[in-house]
Write an enzyme that holds these catalytic residues in place. Structure first.
Site, PDB file in Angstrom:
ATOM      1  N   GLU C 160       0.815  -1.228   0.000  1.00 14.63           N
ATOM      2  CA  GLU C 160       0.000   0.000   0.000  1.00 14.63           C
ATOM      3  C   GLU C 160       0.852   1.283   0.000  1.00 14.63           C
ATOM      4  O   GLU C 160       0.705   2.154   0.865  1.00 14.63           O
ATOM      5  CB  GLU C 160      -0.962  -0.026   1.202  1.00 14.63           C
ATOM      6  N   GLU C 277      -5.166  -8.609  -0.458  1.00 12.30           N
ATOM      7  CA  GLU C 277      -5.886  -8.463   0.815  1.00 12.30           C
ATOM      8  C   GLU C 277      -7.338  -8.162   0.479  1.00 12.30           C
ATOM      9  O   GLU C 277      -7.605  -7.330  -0.392  1.00 12.30           O
ATOM     10  CB  GLU C 277      -5.361  -7.272   1.645  1.00 12.30           C
TER      11      GLU C 277
END
Lengths: 508, 508, 508, 508
Positions: C160, C277
Site C-alpha cells: 500500500e 488483501e
C-alpha cells in the site's frame, strides 16, 4: 592394503528391488497395535513398497461367511477386518502383494492345517465358490481403493504348494488347477490385474518346467513368477528355539538366479520375477536372525540381488508372528527385522543403511558398495565378508581403504554408523541384561538405546577432488559412511582458542 | 406439568460405582490397535477404573508353556503378550479386574471349549499345577507393577461356572474346589491380595447359599462377591443377528439387589459386591445395543445402581469382540459402548454424560438426576422412562420442568447435549447411508459426525437464586444439561447493534 | 416459491482462486505456537496455497544485520528466524507469497514507522544495499528450497505505497524507483522469478495508469498485478474496538473487476491479477469479522470472485496479529478466520464449506452455488443475501427449493451444516458466557463446541434422477448441503421393528 | 591410581535444588513454538520445578492497558498472552517463579530501556497504580489457577536493581520503596503469598546489609532472598560474539554461600535463598556456553550447590532469547541448555545426567558423585576437574577407579553416557559441518544425532557385593554411569556358540 579407487562416473543404478517387498506375519496380526507401530517405524526409516503374508482368506480375517439361520442360507463376504488391514497398510505407504490363501474352513475340502494358528491347506470343496470368493475380494478392493490402485497389486496364488505342510499332498496337479481357476477369475474382473505363482519353496526347481508347460498348453495367464530362497540346513531343536547350519550368502544369490536359467526359452522367459520370501534360516525361532552375522551375511545379497530379480522380500519385517505359537521372549530368534517392542536388530539397520544409499552406483566389491545421490553425497556401505555357519570363524578385523570422489568442496563431513557385536547389537545388549524374557520399561529403554548403531561425525580434507577413507571393521560389522561436501561459513573473526584455555586468558 | 423444585442442599453422593469397572473382549484382543484406540477414547471421556474380560489364561495369550525338546522338559510361564496387555491398560489409566480363566490346553482335563475362539472350560488336569500357574501370574504382576498396585486388583475365580457352556457340567462341586485352591494360592503369595467369586450368571441365585456355606465351613477366603445381570428373554436368530425380548430397567436394579438380600446374616454379608457384567441383552449380535433405547433404558440404572452394589460393569466398552466370530459389519449389535472404528453409540454418550455429573446429588427422580460439582456447576441428566421391549411404545415427547438452584450469579449458561433417534444416533445415521458393512472413509466421517450428541449453548436469567429449566425430550432421549454461573465482563461501551444493521449505519 | 432446476451438465469450473492465498499477521508472529496450530487447522480443513503478510525484512525477523565490532565492519544476512517461518509454512503445505517490506532500520532513510510493532516505512538509504538485501533473500531461498520451488513464489514489492501510513509521503515516484530496483535485482538472480505490484489499497485507482506507463516506458518487468479490496466506510472508535459502515458484497466484486478494466489496452492487460488483501472492514478491531454476517456477506464473493481475478486473499487466517497492539480479549474483532485459541468464526466455516465443493459448477445464483465432484457427490452452498450494514435488516427466514440431479442411486444421504446466529456462532456463544476476555479451559471447551456448525444427516429418495431440496435459512445463515448417492446393503432379513417395541415382543 | 571405596550406606541426600528453577528468555518468547518444543524436551528429560524470566509486565505481554477512546478512559488488565504463557508452562509441569518487571510504558516515569527489546527500567509514575497492577496480576492468577497453586509461586521484585542498566540510576532507595509497595500489595491479596528480593547481580554484596536494615526497620515482609552468580571477567567483543575470562567453578559456589554469611544474625537469617540466575558467562553471545567445558565446569556446582542454597537457576533453558537481538546463527553462544532447533549442548546433558541420579548420596568427591535410588540402581556422575579459562589446559586424560557397592546380584549391567569434545559435542559437530548459520534439514539431522551422548552398555561381575569401575575420561568430559543389578534368565539349554561358527556346524 591397497587403495580402491572409486570411479567418479556411475557404473550402474541401484534400483529398489531390495525394498520392493517385505514379508509379514499372517494378516490378522496386522490388526495389532505393536504390528502397526513396527510397520510405521519400518516405513519411516526404510520405506518398502509392498508387503506380503499369509492368511488373507483364513477364518480369522473373516471374509468368507456362510450362514444358515432364521430360514436364510447363503454366503456373505465380509471385509470388516480386511479393510482395517489394507487401510492401515496403505496409510503407511505400503501396498499389498496379495497372497491368496489359506482355505476358509467353510470352503475347505479337508481339515489339514498348518501352523499353531491352523491355516487350512486343503483345496477348495468347490472351485466355483473359490472363484467367487476370489472375485469378491478383488471387486471389493477395486470398489474401495480404485482400479488403478489394485492393478498395482500382484496377486499370488497360494504359498509353497510343493510342500505337504502347505498344500495337501503337495499335489502339483491340484495346484495347477487352483492356479488356473484363480487366474481366470481374476482376469474376468479386469484383464490388467496381475496374477502369478507358483510361490514354491527352495529345493523345488523341478516345478518350473511343468508349470511352464501347463500354462503354455492351456494358455493360462501368468504376469509374474514367484519363489522363495533360504540358506538353511539341518535343524537342532531346543525348547523355544532351533539351531541350524546355514550356507554362505552366495547360495542365496544363486537361488535368486536359478528360475531365469531354467525358464530360458519358455513362454515364461523374461517375466517379472519375485523372491516372495528370503532369509538365512526358515525357522521363526533361530537366534541367528537377531545377530550381526545376519546383517553381514545379507549385505552382499542386498547390494547385488537387484541384478537378478525384480524383488526379494525379507521374511519378515517384524516379530509379531505366530507360526510356532506365542513367542516366549522379547528376542526369540524371530524372522523380523524388528523384535518385539520394536527392538531393532542388525538386519534392520542393514536395511536402513541401504535406504540412505544414492541411486548412482559408483563401485561395488566383495566388501563394499559405493553410491552417490542427486545432491552429491557419496555413501559407502561396507561389510566383513562372511561364509556359512560352518565356515571358520572370520577374523577379528577387516580393513578397507577407498579413494572416494567428491566434487565441489575442499572439505567433507564423514558420518559413520556401525553395527557389529556389542555395537548397535540388541542381542548382545539383551545378554548383558541377563536375557529378560519380559523386559521392564527400564530394560526396554536400555535395549532401545543399545540397539542404535554407533555413530560418529568427523570431517576430512578433499584433496584433488577425493577423500581417502580408511575403514577398520570389526568381526561381522556392517558400516555405513555418508560423505557430504562441506561449505565453510566460519567468519574471519572467530577463534576457538579464545573461548577457554591459556589463550583465552590472554584475550588474544 | 408441575415444577420439580430441586433442593439446594445435597441429598447424597453420586459415587463412582457406575464407572468402577467395564467389560472387554478376550484379553488377546487388547493387543489390537483398534482396541487400544477405543480404550484411549473411552478413558479420555469416561475414565473407568477397572477392566475385566475373559481369556487371561487361554492359549492365545501364551502364559502357560509346557515344553519337551532337545532333552529338556518343563513348564515355562511367558508374559510377552500379557505384559503388553497390562502395560497398555495401565498406561491408559485403567487397572485389571483379573478374571482367572479359561483353562490353558496344556493344563486342561478335557477339550470342551466355548466361543468361536475356543476357550477351554474344563477343570485343570492337576490342581497343583493350576495353583502354580496362578501364583506365577500373580508373582510376575507384583514383580512388574509392585505389590501396592497388585493389591488393588480384584482376582475373580472363573466366569459363570453355573452354565454348562462356561464350566464343564456346570459342576458346583468342581467350581468350589477350584475356588478354594485358587484362593489359597493367591493368599499364599500375599495375604492382602483380594480374591472373590463366584461370578455367576443371572438366574443362578440358588448358588449363593451353598457358596456361603462352603467358604464358611472350610474357612476359605472371600474378599468380594461377583455376579452378572442382564434383562434378556427368548431369542430369535437371523443371520449375523439376534432379536430378543428384554425386561424393563428396574429388573436390572432388582438383580443388583438380590445377593445382598440372600446373604444377609451369612459370613458373606457386607462384603464388597461387584456386578462384573451387565447390559440389556447378553448376545453380541443384538442391535438393541446400538439404539437410543439402550441408553434410555440404562440411564436410571446408572443413576441408581451405586446404591445397591460397589460396581456394575457394562459388558463391554467396545465391539472389538469375537465370541460369535468376526463381526460382519461395522455395526452388528455388539456389546460395545463403541462400535468398530470407534463409532460412538448412544450408551457411550450416556456414560460420557454421567462423567460430567458432579459428586453432590441434589435430586433424583424417575426421569432425572441433578448434581452439583465443587465449582458450583449444576448438571442435569434427564431421560424418557422406558419399559421392556414388549411394553407399549413410549410417547413421542416427554416433558420435564425443573427449578434448579444456582448460587452467585445473575445469569447462567445452559449447555445441552441430546441423544435420541436421529440425534447423536449412529445406528440411525448408518441406516441413512444404506447400512454399509464396510464404510468408506467418507462414510466413516459422516458416521462419526452424526454420532455426536446434538448440542446447544444458551443462557438464562437466575431469579431468586434459581434457573427454571423446561425440557422437552424426544422418544428414547437422554439429555445432559450443564448449567454454569456466568460472570458478565461486557464493557460499558459495547453495543452489538452498532456492528451491523440500521443502527450501525447511524453510527449511534 | 419456485423450484430452481439445477442442470445435470456442468456450466463451469469452480477453480481455486478463492483459496489460492490467505493473509497473515507479520512474519515474526509465524514463530508462535498458537499461530502454527492455527495454520495447521486452517490447512487441514481449507488448504490455502499461498500465505502473504508484512514484515519479512523488518528488524524482528533479523535478516539485515550490519555489524561493527572488534575491528570488523560489514553486513551479514541472517536467516535463523526466516528459515523457521518458511520451513513451518512449507511443512504445512503452504507457500509464501513474498511481500518485500518493511525497511530494516539499518537500511532505512528515516524513522517513520507504522503499527504498534513499528515497521519502518521509509525508502532505503541506499538502493544498491536494498538490491543486495533482496538478492540475498532470494538466493538463500533458492539454496534452501530449490529454484523450482522459489519460481512458484510471487514476489510483491512493498505494501500500500499509496498510503502515507505505509510509505513515507505516499510518494509514487519513490515507489516506482523502489519497484524498478527490486524487479531488476530479482530478475538478475533468475529471469523466471515472478515479481509484481503495486499492492495498492482501495481508493487508489489513479495509480494504475502511471504504473503502467512507468513500467512500459522503462521496460520494467511485471509478472503480476496486486491490489487490495475492502468495503469499509467511516469508523467510530471505542476502547479496543471500532464500528464502521460497510458497503454491500457486490462492491467487493466491483473492486476486484476494476483494474482489468482500467488496464485494458495497456501492456499490463491480461497479467495474472491478485487481490492480496480483502475483507469487509480493514480494522483489526471490528467485531463484524466475528459475526455470521461476515460469512453471509462474503459467500457470494467466494462463489464468484474467481471469475474476476486469479486470487483473492482473505485478510487474515487468524487473530495472531498485532497492528494495534496485543489484543485485549479472546474475541476482539480481529481479521482472522480463527480467533485466539483457534476459535472458529463463521467466515472460517464459509471457507471450510467452500473446501468441500466439487470442481464442476452445475449452477450459481444470488443465494446458492451447486457443484459436483468426481465421485458424483453434489454439494450446495446456500446463503441469505445481505446488503451493507446500513441496509434494512434482512428477514428472519430465507427459503430456497432446488431440484438437484443425482445419478446412479435410488436414495441419497443429505448432510447439512449450518452457520447462523446461535448456530455455529462463536460470538453468540461468547456473549452467552458473558464475554470472558480470558476464557478458562472450561469456557474454551464450550466455545469450541458451540463454534461447530450445526449438522444433521438424513436421506431422501431420488425420483427420476433428482432430489428435491427444500432449504429454510435463518437470518445471515450460510449452509452447506452434501448429497451422496446411497447403495442400500440392508439384508433381506433385517427388521428394525423387531429390536424394541410391541412387535419385538411378538417375535415377528 | 588408588581405588575409591564408595560406602554402601548413604551419607546424605541429593535434593532438588539443582533443578528447582531454570531461567528463560523474556516471557513474550514463551508464546513461540520453538520455545514450547524446547521446554517440552527439557521437562521430559530434566523436569525443572520453576521457571523465571523477565518481561511479565512489559508491553509485549500486554497486561497493563490504559485506554482513552469514544469518551471512555481507564486502565484495563488484559491476560490474553499472559494466560497462554502460564497455561503452557503449567501444562508442561513447570511453575512460574514470578519476576515483577519491567515497567509498562503506560506506567513508567521515564523512557530508559534495556536490551534490544526495550524493557523499560524506570520506577512507576505512580506507586498506587503499580500496586493495583501487581494485585490485578496476582488476583487473576488466583482466579485462574487457584489460591493453593499461586501460593507456591515465589514473587520476586524486579531484576538486578543494583545495575544502572536494569534500574534507573541503580537507586537503592527507589528499589526499597518499590519493594515495600509491592510486598504490601501482594500480602494484601493473601498473606501466605511469598514475596522476596532483592535479585541483585554478582558484585553487589554491599546491598545485603541495607536491605536487611530496611525491611527490619519498616517491618516489610520478606519470604525469600534472591541474587545472581556468574564467573565472568573482562569481555573482548567480536561481531555477534564475545570472549571472556572466566573464574573457576569454586568461585560460583563461593558466591552461592556469601549472602548467608553476610546475613547471619540479621532478621533475614535462615530464609529460603534462591540463586535466580547463574552460569559461567553473563553474555548471551559467548561460545563457552556451547562447549563441553561448560558442562565440566558446572558439574561440581550441580553436585554441591544444594548444600548452600535452596535453588540455583541455570540461565537459561534454551536459546530462544533476544537480549542482543535476533541470534544470527543456530549456535551463537547463547545462554541456553538447548540451542536453536532444540540442539542439545553439553550442559543440557549434564542436567539430564543429574536427572538420572538417585536421592541417596553414597559418596562425593572432586571428580565424582555416587548415588543410589530406591530400586537399588547405583549411578555415578564423573567429570574432569577444570579451572578457570586462564588456567593451564587440563590433561588429555583423567582416570578414576571406584569400588561401588551393589546388593542382591552376581552381575551388573553398566550403562555409560559420555560428553566430551567430539563426543556428544554439538559445537564440535557444527564445526565439522562448516558452522552453517542456517542448517539445512540434513545438517540438523546430523547435528541432532551428533549431540547425543556416546553411550555403551556392558556388564561386570559383582564380587563380594561390589563392582569395580575403571573410568578413563577425556579432557572436559562429563560421564554418567548407571549400574543395574542383573537377574540372569538364561535357560540351561541355550548355547550361543551353536548359532554361528564352527561349533554351529558341529551341531553340538
Amino acid at each position: 592394503m591397497s587403495t580402491i579407487v572409486v570411479p567418479s562416473v556411475p557404473t550402474g543404478v541401484l534400483g529398489d528391488a531390495w525394498r520392493r517387498c517385505v514379508g509379514t506375519g499372517r494378516l490378522n496380526l496386522a490388526l495389532r497395535a505393536d504390528y502397526q507401530e513396527s510397520l510405521a517405524l519400518v516405513q519411516s526409516e526404510i520405506g518398502f513398497e509392498y508387503v506380503r503374508g499369509h492368511g488373507l482368506l483364513s477364518d480369522d480375517l473373516g471374509i468368507h461367511r456362510p450362514y444358515d439361520a432364521g430360514g436364510h442360507r447363503g454366503t456373505r463376504y465380509s471385509f470388516t477386518y480386511a479393510d482395517q488391514v489394507l487401510d492401515s497398510w496403505l496409510e503407511r505407504g505400503i501396498r499389498p502383494f496379495l497372497e491368496l490363501g489359506f482355505m476358509p474352513s467353510g470352503l475347505a475340502s479337508g481339515d489339514q492345517t498348518v501352523f499353531w494358528w491352523k491355516g487350512n491347506v486343503t483345496p477348495p470343496r468347490d472351485h466355483g465358490e473359490w472363484a467367487a470368493l476370489v472375485q469378491a475380494v478383488v471387486r471389493h478392493a477395486i470398489d474401495r481403493y480404485g482400479l488403478d490402485e489394485v492393478r498395482r497389486w500382484p496377486i499370488e496364488v497360494w504359498n509353497e504348494p510343493n510342500l505337504v505342510n502347505f498344500w495337501q499332498d503337495a499335489s502339483q496337479e491340484a495346484y495347477f488347477r487352483l492356479y488356473e481357476v484363480t487366474a481366470a477369475a481374476v482376469k474376468e474382473v479386469d484383464a490388467e490385474l496381475q496374477v502369478g505363482g507358483p510361490a514354491i519353496s527352495p529345493g523345488a526347481d523341478e516345478w518350473w518346467a511343468p508349470f511352464a508347460d501347463f500354462v503354455t498348453d492351456r494358455d493360462v495367464p501368468v504376469d509374474f513368477l514367484s519363489f522363495h530362497a533360504y540358506t538353511t540346513g539341518p535343524a537342532q531343536h531346543v525348547p523355544f528355539g532351533t539351531y541350524q547350519t546355514l550356507r554362505d550368502p552366495q547360495s542365496l544369490l544363486d537361488q535368486f538366479a536359478m528360475p531365469a536359467k531354467l525358464l530360458a526359452g519358455s513362454r515364461l522367459e523374461g517375466l517379472p520375477t519375485h523372491v516372495t520370501e528370503f532369509s538365512t534360516s526358515y525357522r521363526p525361532d533361530n537366534p541367528v536372525h537377531d545377530t550381526p552375522y545376519q546383517a553381514a551375511s545379507l549385505a552382499p545379497v542386498l547390494a547385488g540381488g537387484g541384478d537378478l530379480v525384480d524383488s526379494f522380500s525379507y521374511w519378515t519385517f517384524c516379530d509379531v508372528f505366530e507360526e510356532e505359537g506365542v513367542p516366549a521372549a522379547a528376542l526369540h530368534g524371530g524372522f523380523g527385522l524388528l523384535g518385539h517392542r520394536q527392538l531393532r536388530k542388525p538386519a534392520y539397520h542393514l536395511y536402513t543403511f541401504m535406504a540412505r544409499m544414492g541411486q548412482d552406483v559408483l563401485h561395488r566389491g566383495a566388501d563394499h558398495l559405493v553410491t552417490r545421490d542427486d545432491a552429491g553425497r557419496v555413501t559407502v556401505l561396507a561389510w566383513q565378508p562372511v561364509g556359512g555357519t560352518d565356515a571358520p570363524e572370520e577374523p577379528e578385523r577387516h580393513e578397507l581403504r577407498l579413494s572416494v570422489p567428491l566434487a565441489g568442496a575442499d572439505r567433507a563431513s564423514v558420518h559413520r554408523s556401525r553395527v557389529a557385536p556389542d555395537q548397535g547389537d540388541v542381542l548382545g545388549a539383551w545378554r548383558h541384561l541377563g536375557r529378560p524374557a519380559s523386559p521392564t520399561a527400564r530394560q526396554l529403554d536400555l535395549l532401545h538405546e543399545a540397539s542404535e548403531p554407533v555413530r560418529s561425525l568427523s570431517s576430512l580434507d578433499v584433496v584433488d577432488g577425493r577423500v581417502t577413507l580408511d575403514l577398520t571393521l570389526a568381526r561381522h560389522e556392517v558400516t555405513l559412511v555418508e560423505i557430504d561436501p562441506v561449505r565453510d561459513e566460519t567468519p574471519a573473526w572467530l577463534d576457538d582458542a579464545r573461548i577457554v584455555g591459556p589463550r583465552a586468558a590472554q584475550g588474544v
